[in-house]
Design an enzyme around this catalytic site. Sequence first.
Site, PDB file in Angstrom:
ATOM      1  N   ASP A 118       0.806  -1.215   0.000  1.00 52.81           N
ATOM      2  CA  ASP A 118       0.000   0.000   0.000  1.00 52.81           C
ATOM      3  C   ASP A 118       0.841   1.268   0.000  1.00 52.81           C
ATOM      4  O   ASP A 118       1.990   1.283   0.433  1.00 52.81           O
ATOM      5  CB  ASP A 118      -0.901   0.031   1.238  1.00 52.81           C
ATOM      6  N   ASP A 119       0.196   2.356  -0.475  1.00 48.80           N
ATOM      7  CA  ASP A 119       0.630   3.748  -0.314  1.00 48.80           C
ATOM      8  C   ASP A 119       1.770   4.176  -1.219  1.00 48.80           C
ATOM      9  O   ASP A 119       2.314   5.271  -1.040  1.00 48.80           O
ATOM     10  CB  ASP A 119       1.006   4.054   1.146  1.00 48.80           C
ATOM     11  N   HIS A 169      -6.081   3.226  -4.863  1.00 46.00           N
ATOM     12  CA  HIS A 169      -6.044   3.410  -3.403  1.00 46.00           C
ATOM     13  C   HIS A 169      -6.359   4.868  -3.050  1.00 46.00           C
ATOM     14  O   HIS A 169      -5.806   5.407  -2.090  1.00 46.00           O
ATOM     15  CB  HIS A 169      -4.665   3.000  -2.875  1.00 46.00           C
ATOM     16  N   HIS A 264       3.471  -2.208   3.211  1.00 44.19           N
ATOM     17  CA  HIS A 264       3.524  -0.856   2.655  1.00 44.19           C
ATOM     18  C   HIS A 264       4.866  -0.588   1.976  1.00 44.19           C
ATOM     19  O   HIS A 264       5.915  -0.907   2.546  1.00 44.19           O
ATOM     20  CB  HIS A 264       3.302   0.183   3.749  1.00 44.19           C
TER      21      HIS A 264
END
Length: 294
Positions: A118-119, A169, A264
């Site tokens: 993620d991110d 996202h 992440h």
Amino acid sequence: MSDEDLQRTVQIEHTGNPAADGAAGVRRPPRRRVVAAIGGVTLVAGVSMTAGILSSGGKPSPGTTTAGALRTVRGTPRATAKPSPAWTPPKHPATAVATKPQYYVDDQGPRAIALTMDDGPHPVYTPQVLEIFREYDIKATFNMIGGQVASNLSIVREVSAAGHTITNHTWNHADLLHLTTRQVLSQIDRCNDALAAAEQSPSIFRAPYGNWSKAVFEACAERGLKPVDWSVDPRDWDTAQVDTQEIVHTVLRTTRAHDIILEHDGGGVRRNTVAALRIFIPKLLAEGYKFVAM
């Protein structure tokens, strides 16, 4: 006869088929006949009018003449039509509204697991993660933030070229929990537009913080996106409290077949995450697990 002496008579006549309408149990918009008598010349035109024209005491809607859709100029009828408002279709075919996100990968083999990052994209940590995945020949899913795409387009393309899945996202990692459907759609669309510059068209959406709501599910359905969450959270995002060994311990202790693991590659300093990937990936492979991209 002068224009001032013209007399107009409007007669509206219902010509529907009550028997057919009643048999089908459907009331169709009535067909109405407009008869205009002008200087002894009778003009007849069939006009489809909805009941809305006669609502509010029979007043026509804005932009509609009192004779329905006809306007007479010096004895010549001319059809007039109000242009349809502009409408932008969804970027993806709409799907059924979900009531919960996907937590597992149940359909990709008996020992399948999914590793999700993620991110990102991040100019430092995403390339390091990609190198580890190349080393162990595994595929993963990258949940990207739209606002970080433009400055890292080459990295986005590298992720895609390596066979990994790229998902939406949001634009800026907003907490969607109390946003309206329209506001969630804005977050989704801005991220999709950014990813389109890297030739990406996501089919998956991950809500920041795992915060799902009815509005989020409605927005996902409208844009044809599958909502996906996770089942294993090693808390690598908590860089102040969780170190590399704790990340590794949580992943190895809790991961089972079909799990989706949260990690992440952006959103902060991810040295611990990168170090943990180097440790737990070969251990999970040795246990017979198969990493799959969603």
